[in-house]
Design an enzyme around this catalytic site. Structure first.
Site, PDB file in Angstrom:
ATOM      1  CD  GLN A  72      -3.140  -0.457  -0.025  1.00 43.80           C
ATOM      2  OE1 GLN A  72      -3.047   0.635  -0.574  1.00 43.80           O
ATOM      3  NE2 GLN A  72      -4.113  -1.310  -0.332  1.00 43.80           N
ATOM      4  CB  SER A  73       4.247   1.940  -1.328  1.00 42.67           C
ATOM      5  OG  SER A  73       5.006   3.077  -1.683  1.00 42.67           O
ATOM      6  CG  ASN A  74       0.655   6.706   0.770  1.00 40.59           C
ATOM      7  OD1 ASN A  74      -0.473   6.466   0.360  1.00 40.59           O
ATOM      8  ND2 ASN A  74       0.976   6.668   2.062  1.00 40.59           N
ATOM      9  CB  ILE A  76       4.716   2.237  -5.276  1.00 47.39           C
ATOM     10  CG1 ILE A  76       6.022   1.708  -4.650  1.00 47.39           C
ATOM     11  CG2 ILE A  76       4.391   1.504  -6.574  1.00 47.39           C
ATOM     12  CD1 ILE A  76       5.983   0.253  -4.213  1.00 47.39           C
TER      13      ILE A  76
END
Ligand SMILES: *Cc1c(COP(=O)(O)O)cnc(C)c1O
Length: 326
Positions: A72-74, A76
């Site tokens: 859930q990386s912001n 990426i």
């Protein structure tokens, strides 16, 4: 000051405004910096870093970016959007949740929806790895980069969270942006994780009365050593005389809760409180935990006066956090 090459992605300056209700409740003169409103790919602090990271990739003739992060990386998500703007492929090694010692036992973000949905819309090539440590994730990203190179791709590697010297330099400019908007804060409070936000802001505020406090989203006090190295990297990239010792960084690791990437009860309560008193949404992983720290430290009298909360974004994870209402 040497010019750094920049590709404009964020709509700058982002607004600042006062939080009247919470100012009254907490006995502060409390303001908020809206980096959730960069206008780029649903906002967040990574847009600023990418403005300087992408030109470096293009200068080196890259056609593919390789990075890594939590699913859930912001970062990426914003990187994927930036890559589309300039015609680069974006490839990322991801784990549901990388961990340091052990995986926390608490309700986690989902591995679909939220940022994952947006990554899929952007055509980011996500390579899902089984859960493991951060070092295993970095190794997986390196293996991915090598295999892309074997296929003839020209790869530019971007570290987790975009935290390189250039990423941190973007936040030196962000700090200068605030000085232009309103110069006399006693404190800037920000969520802090891979460190370039806090490092850049701390460099920018060196010559002012403003102290920068990072509320850590990872339970690792030794991160300040990494921030010191990062400030040296900024100096190397830019030629500025800005290297700082670890002791220059105020980092509080008391508000992580169950662990990195996992919502905390205190953070969720702060998220709800800010929504219900100001109509502003925080994210459960970074800004809500930072705000929980701000509330607690204000109540203990450890921060006071004119305070700027730096909203670092992360809104899409609200839609992948089923535990929020529980
Ligand atoms: C990445 C991120 C942070 C942490 O910023 P760093 O520069 O990596 O320390 C804080 N908040 C949100 C919402 C983020 O996505």
């Amino acid at each position: 000051m040497p010019e750094l090459r920049r590709i404009p992605l964020a709509l700058l300056p982002t607004p600042i405004h006062r939080l009247d209700q919470l100012s009254m409740e907490l006995g502060l003169d409390l303001w908020i910096k809206r980096d959730d409103l960069t206008g780029f790919a649903l906002g967040g602090n990574k847009g600023r870093k990418l403005e300087y990271l992408l030109p470096a990739a293009l200068e080196r003739g890259a056609d593919t970016i390789v990075t890594c992060g939590a699913i859930q990386s912001n970062f990426i998500r914003q990187l994927g959007a930036a890559c589309r703007r300039v015609g680069l492929r974006c490839v990322a090694a991801v784990m549901n949740l990388p961990y340091e010692d052990a995986l926390p036992e608490a309700p986690m973000l989902e591995s679909h929806g939220g940022n994952v949905l947006l990554d899929e819309l952007l055509g980011v090539e996500l390579h899902r790895m089984p859960n493991g440590t951060w070092d295993e994730l970095y190794d997986a990203a390196e293996a991915l980069a090598k295999s892309e190179e074997k296929k003839g791709r020209r790869v530019y590697r971007i570290p987790v969270g975009g935290s390189s010297g250039l990423g941190a330099a973007a936040f030196v400019f962000a700090g200068q942006e605030v000085i232009q908007q309103s110069p006399s804060f006693d404190w800037i409070v920000t969520a802090s994780s891979s460190g370039s936000t806090q490092t850049g802001l701390t460099i920018a505020m060196q010559s002012t009365q403003t102290k920068v406090l990072g509320i850590c989203s990872d339970p690792e006090p030794e991160l300040v050593d990494h921030f010191a190295e990062l400030s040296q990297d900024v100096a190397t990239e830019t030629g500025w005389d800005c290297a700082l010792p670890a002791s220059a960084f105020h980092l509080n690791t008391s508000y992580v809760g169950p662990g990195y990437g996992v919502p905390s009860p205190e953070g969720n309560a702060a998220l709800r409180r800010v929504a219900q008193s100001e109509g502003v949404f925080l994210d459960p992983i970074y800004s809500a935990k930072a705000f929980a720290g701000l509330i607690d430290l204000a109540q203990k009298g450890e921060i006071s006066g004119r305070v700027l909360f730096w909203h670092t974004g992360g809104i899409p994870t609200l839609f992948s956090a089923p535990g929020l209402l529980g």
